[in-house]
Structures are given as C-alpha cells and as structure tokens.
Design an enzyme around this catalytic site. Structure first.
Site, PDB file in Angstrom:
ATOM      1  N   ASN A   6       0.858  -1.186   0.000  1.00  0.00           N
ATOM      2  CA  ASN A   6       0.000   0.000   0.000  1.00  0.00           C
ATOM      3  C   ASN A   6       0.899   1.242   0.000  1.00  0.00           C
ATOM      4  O   ASN A   6       1.639   1.486   0.952  1.00  0.00           O
ATOM      5  CB  ASN A   6      -0.890  -0.044   1.252  1.00  0.00           C
ATOM      6  CG  ASN A   6      -1.869   1.102   1.258  1.00  0.00           C
ATOM      7  OD1 ASN A   6      -1.495   2.221   0.938  1.00  0.00           O
ATOM      8  ND2 ASN A   6      -3.096   0.836   1.620  1.00  0.00           N
ATOM      9  N   HIS A   9       1.314   5.794   1.933  1.00  0.00           N
ATOM     10  CA  HIS A   9       2.194   6.455   2.900  1.00  0.00           C
ATOM     11  C   HIS A   9       3.333   7.215   2.212  1.00  0.00           C
ATOM     12  O   HIS A   9       3.892   8.136   2.787  1.00  0.00           O
ATOM     13  CB  HIS A   9       2.730   5.418   3.894  1.00  0.00           C
ATOM     14  CG  HIS A   9       1.605   4.642   4.515  1.00  0.00           C
ATOM     15  ND1 HIS A   9       0.860   5.139   5.541  1.00  0.00           N
ATOM     16  CD2 HIS A   9       1.046   3.461   4.175  1.00  0.00           C
ATOM     17  CE1 HIS A   9      -0.102   4.263   5.830  1.00  0.00           C
ATOM     18  NE2 HIS A   9      -0.003   3.241   5.015  1.00  0.00           N
ATOM     19  N   HIS A  41      -5.219   3.783  -1.854  1.00  0.00           N
ATOM     20  CA  HIS A  41      -6.510   4.211  -1.303  1.00  0.00           C
ATOM     21  C   HIS A  41      -6.746   5.662  -1.721  1.00  0.00           C
ATOM     22  O   HIS A  41      -6.083   6.565  -1.221  1.00  0.00           O
ATOM     23  CB  HIS A  41      -6.471   4.091   0.223  1.00  0.00           C
ATOM     24  CG  HIS A  41      -7.785   4.315   0.890  1.00  0.00           C
ATOM     25  ND1 HIS A  41      -7.988   4.056   2.223  1.00  0.00           N
ATOM     26  CD2 HIS A  41      -8.972   4.780   0.424  1.00  0.00           C
ATOM     27  CE1 HIS A  41      -9.245   4.334   2.554  1.00  0.00           C
ATOM     28  NE2 HIS A  41      -9.856   4.788   1.473  1.00  0.00           N
ATOM     29  N   ARG A  43      -8.926   8.510  -1.155  1.00  0.00           N
ATOM     30  CA  ARG A  43      -9.957   8.874  -0.181  1.00  0.00           C
ATOM     31  C   ARG A  43     -10.826   9.997  -0.717  1.00  0.00           C
ATOM     32  O   ARG A  43     -10.407  10.766  -1.588  1.00  0.00           O
ATOM     33  CB  ARG A  43      -9.310   9.298   1.147  1.00  0.00           C
ATOM     34  CG  ARG A  43      -8.539   8.172   1.837  1.00  0.00           C
ATOM     35  CD  ARG A  43      -8.048   8.623   3.192  1.00  0.00           C
ATOM     36  NE  ARG A  43      -9.132   8.672   4.155  1.00  0.00           N
ATOM     37  CZ  ARG A  43      -9.388   7.741   5.072  1.00  0.00           C
ATOM     38  NH1 ARG A  43      -8.624   6.684   5.168  1.00  0.00           N
ATOM     39  NH2 ARG A  43     -10.397   7.869   5.886  1.00  0.00           N
ATOM     40  N   ARG A  47      -6.684  13.128   0.644  1.00  0.00           N
ATOM     41  CA  ARG A  47      -5.671  13.648   1.562  1.00  0.00           C
ATOM     42  C   ARG A  47      -4.260  13.181   1.204  1.00  0.00           C
ATOM     43  O   ARG A  47      -3.286  13.790   1.592  1.00  0.00           O
ATOM     44  CB  ARG A  47      -5.997  13.292   3.009  1.00  0.00           C
ATOM     45  CG  ARG A  47      -5.863  11.820   3.325  1.00  0.00           C
ATOM     46  CD  ARG A  47      -6.028  11.564   4.803  1.00  0.00           C
ATOM     47  NE  ARG A  47      -7.398  11.742   5.237  1.00  0.00           N
ATOM     48  CZ  ARG A  47      -7.921  11.111   6.296  1.00  0.00           C
ATOM     49  NH1 ARG A  47      -7.174  10.311   7.008  1.00  0.00           N
ATOM     50  NH2 ARG A  47      -9.176  11.285   6.632  1.00  0.00           N
ATOM     51  N   GLU A  68      -8.445   0.893  -3.207  1.00  0.00           N
ATOM     52  CA  GLU A  68      -9.350   0.901  -2.055  1.00  0.00           C
ATOM     53  C   GLU A  68     -10.151   2.191  -2.125  1.00  0.00           C
ATOM     54  O   GLU A  68      -9.577   3.272  -2.286  1.00  0.00           O
ATOM     55  CB  GLU A  68      -8.553   0.914  -0.749  1.00  0.00           C
ATOM     56  CG  GLU A  68      -7.693  -0.289  -0.537  1.00  0.00           C
ATOM     57  CD  GLU A  68      -6.757  -0.089   0.652  1.00  0.00           C
ATOM     58  OE1 GLU A  68      -6.649   1.025   1.177  1.00  0.00           O
ATOM     59  OE2 GLU A  68      -6.135  -1.078   1.042  1.00  0.00           O
ATOM     60  N   THR A  99      -8.424   3.652   8.036  1.00  0.00           N
ATOM     61  CA  THR A  99      -9.694   2.931   8.043  1.00  0.00           C
ATOM     62  C   THR A  99      -9.888   2.189   9.366  1.00  0.00           C
ATOM     63  O   THR A  99      -9.134   1.269   9.678  1.00  0.00           O
ATOM     64  CB  THR A  99      -9.716   1.917   6.876  1.00  0.00           C
ATOM     65  OG1 THR A  99      -9.113   2.533   5.744  1.00  0.00           O
ATOM     66  CG2 THR A  99     -11.124   1.506   6.540  1.00  0.00           C
ATOM     67  N   GLU A 147     -11.435  -8.949   2.145  1.00  0.00           N
ATOM     68  CA  GLU A 147     -10.188  -8.631   2.847  1.00  0.00           C
ATOM     69  C   GLU A 147     -10.524  -8.531   4.330  1.00  0.00           C
ATOM     70  O   GLU A 147     -11.350  -7.715   4.740  1.00  0.00           O
ATOM     71  CB  GLU A 147      -9.584  -7.317   2.340  1.00  0.00           C
ATOM     72  CG  GLU A 147      -8.296  -6.997   3.095  1.00  0.00           C
ATOM     73  CD  GLU A 147      -7.430  -5.926   2.438  1.00  0.00           C
ATOM     74  OE1 GLU A 147      -7.538  -5.705   1.222  1.00  0.00           O
ATOM     75  OE2 GLU A 147      -6.625  -5.320   3.178  1.00  0.00           O
ATOM     76  N   HIS A 210      -4.142  -4.495   7.453  1.00  0.00           N
ATOM     77  CA  HIS A 210      -4.287  -3.340   8.336  1.00  0.00           C
ATOM     78  C   HIS A 210      -3.494  -3.546   9.621  1.00  0.00           C
ATOM     79  O   HIS A 210      -3.740  -4.496  10.354  1.00  0.00           O
ATOM     80  CB  HIS A 210      -5.745  -3.018   8.684  1.00  0.00           C
ATOM     81  CG  HIS A 210      -5.910  -1.545   8.947  1.00  0.00           C
ATOM     82  ND1 HIS A 210      -5.454  -0.957  10.086  1.00  0.00           N
ATOM     83  CD2 HIS A 210      -6.417  -0.552   8.188  1.00  0.00           C
ATOM     84  CE1 HIS A 210      -5.691   0.336  10.027  1.00  0.00           C
ATOM     85  NE2 HIS A 210      -6.270   0.617   8.880  1.00  0.00           N
TER      86      HIS A 210
END
Ligand code: PXP
Length: 257
Positions: A6, A9, A41, A43, A47, A68, A99, A147, A210
């Site tokens: 992912n 970050h 992801h 959003r 962000r 995502e 999340t 998931e 996660h």
C-alpha cells in the site's frame, strides 16, 4: 502468499510539502519488482493520493492495481473508467487517521456499487471485520474477494508486545490487563482463521490487512486460507532505514517463511 504494498504512505510524505517528491509513480514502478500488487486508497478528501496518481499507476505499472475506496459515486465512476484490476470497498470517515473498521454490509449503496463495478468487469473485494456473519453476507453479495480487517489483531498484539504505552498513540485495548489481552488476541486470530476457511469454502478469495508489521505478521501469514496480505505503513516506515527494496523483500521473506 502474495504481498500487496500500500503506497499511500509515500503520498503522505509528498503531500507534507505539496511537491512531487517522492514521486509516487517512480516508487510504485520500483516496488513492482519486489511485490505482487500495488494497493492505493483514493480517499474522498484526497488527503494523500488522487485521480492523477491512480491513472498513472494503472497506465504504467505491470503489477495489478488494487484500488481501495469508499461507496462514493465519484470515485466508483472513476474506477469504472480507469479499470484497476480490483476495487476493495472500504468504509471511510473524514475524521479518522486510517480505516478504523470493516464495511457495513447492509449499507444502502452497497448493492448498486457492486453492480456498477461488475458491469465494468472489475474484481471486487469487501474489507470486512472478521466474523462469520460477514462472510456469509459477502458470499451472498457475489463478490470475488474479501479482505479481513486485521486492525484489532494488530492493536492487541501492540498492546501486549510493543512499547506503545510510551507513544502518544492511544488504543483502547491498552486499558485491558495482560491476561485478557492474550486471551483476546487468541480469539481474534481464531476468528480470522475461521473466517478465512469459511470464505474459501464459499469460493471467495481471501486477503487480509491493516496494522500488519514485521513483528505481528507471521501469525497471520501462517493462516493457509489467506491468499494475500496488503501492507503499507510498516513497509514504508522500514524503508526509511533499509530502502524500499529491502523493506519489501524482508516482509516477503517473513510471510513466506
Ligand atoms: N488494507 C486496507 C483495506 C486498508 O484500508 C489499509 C490502510 O489503508 C491497509 C490494508 C494497509 O494498512 P497498513 O497501512 O496499516 O499496513
């Protein structure tokens, strides 16, 4: 076991200065050499990543892209146009840092979102809390993947084994005594295992993610019914010390040990 990295970050770092550094696409192209999938992801509040990132990744990355996103028409329409390999539907709250829980499977927009994605021939995954009722519901929604949310497992693990008490990050599990924490950790692992097995039995493919890190990942990776893990924060944090290649390869080695 497959590993999706992912990369949000990396975008968080970029957005801290609003410059194109680190370049997200460059990072993703590099990561593709060492992992099986890129997870991003987008959003509602954009962000960290945005539509331009998604477009670039889908166009240039050789690995499958797992988007995502929330049950949000604007992003779902974008997904249907850009066609990532998979869309993982997640719940989203503006005020959360990440999340926090799994998707509510009786959400009024869920059926129409699934229909839309199916028509666009996109693989669908639902990010859910690990309980058997959710697995039955996911199966009846005729999606491809689930998931399993490992956030509670990760919190419990951190509360028992890490020095999180010394950080400003507060999790509610910290207030429990160690015996209860250990019992809850076992229960959560057991639920994840049972859910993965049930999902497999019902013909679903199984991912999990996660809060997974280099310390807590192996108990999850031992669960044979899980096909894939999606991991972000810990890999990107580790890459500060050893570089992205090593950080991914170390995680790959742990999950396939
Ligand atoms: N899977 C899903 C569905 C997520 O929402 C996230 C966080 O964006 C992850 C995996 C990765 O979580 P982490 O960054 O804690 O590894």
């Amino acid at each position: 076991m497959l590993l999706g990295v992912n990369i949000d970050h990396i975008a968080v770092l970029r957005e801290a200065r609003k410059v194109n550094d680190p370049n997200l696409l460059e990072a993703a192209l590099f990561a593709c050499h060492f992992c099986d999938q890129i997870t991003i992801h987008v959003r509602e509040d954009r962000r960290h990543t945005n539509e331009r990132d998604l477009k670039d990744l889908i166009k240039h990355c050789k690995n499958p892209i797992n988007l995502e996103c929330a049950l949000d028409n604007e992003i779902l329409d974008l997904a249907c146009t850009l066609k990532p390999k998979r869309v993982t539907l997640v719940p989203e709250k503006r005020e959360e840092l990440t999340t926090e829980g799994g998707l509510y499977l009786d959400h009024e927009n869920l059926n129409s979102s699934i229909k839309k994605l199916k028509q666009a021939d996109i693989e669908i995954s639902l990010f859910i809390d690990p309980n058997l009722e959710n697995i039955q519901k996911a199966s009846s929604l005729k999606v491809d993947f689930i998931e399993l949310h490992t956030g509670l497992y990760a919190n419990l693990y951190n509360a028992i084994f890490s020095n999180i008490l010394k950080t400003p990050y507060k999790i509610k599990e910290l207030d429990l005594n160690s015996k209860i924490l250990e019992q809850k950790l076992e229960e959560e692992l057991n639920s994840i295992n049972l859910c993965a097995l049930k999902a497999k039995e019902l013909g679903l493919k199984v991912a999990a993610g996660h809060g997974l890190n280099y310390k807590n990942v192996q108990k999850i990776a031992k669960i044979k019914a899980i096909d894939e893990l999606n991991i972000g924060q810990s890999i990107i944090a580790r890459s500060v010390f050893v570089g992205l290649k090593e950080a991914i390869l170390e995680m790959k080695a742990l999950i396939n040990e």
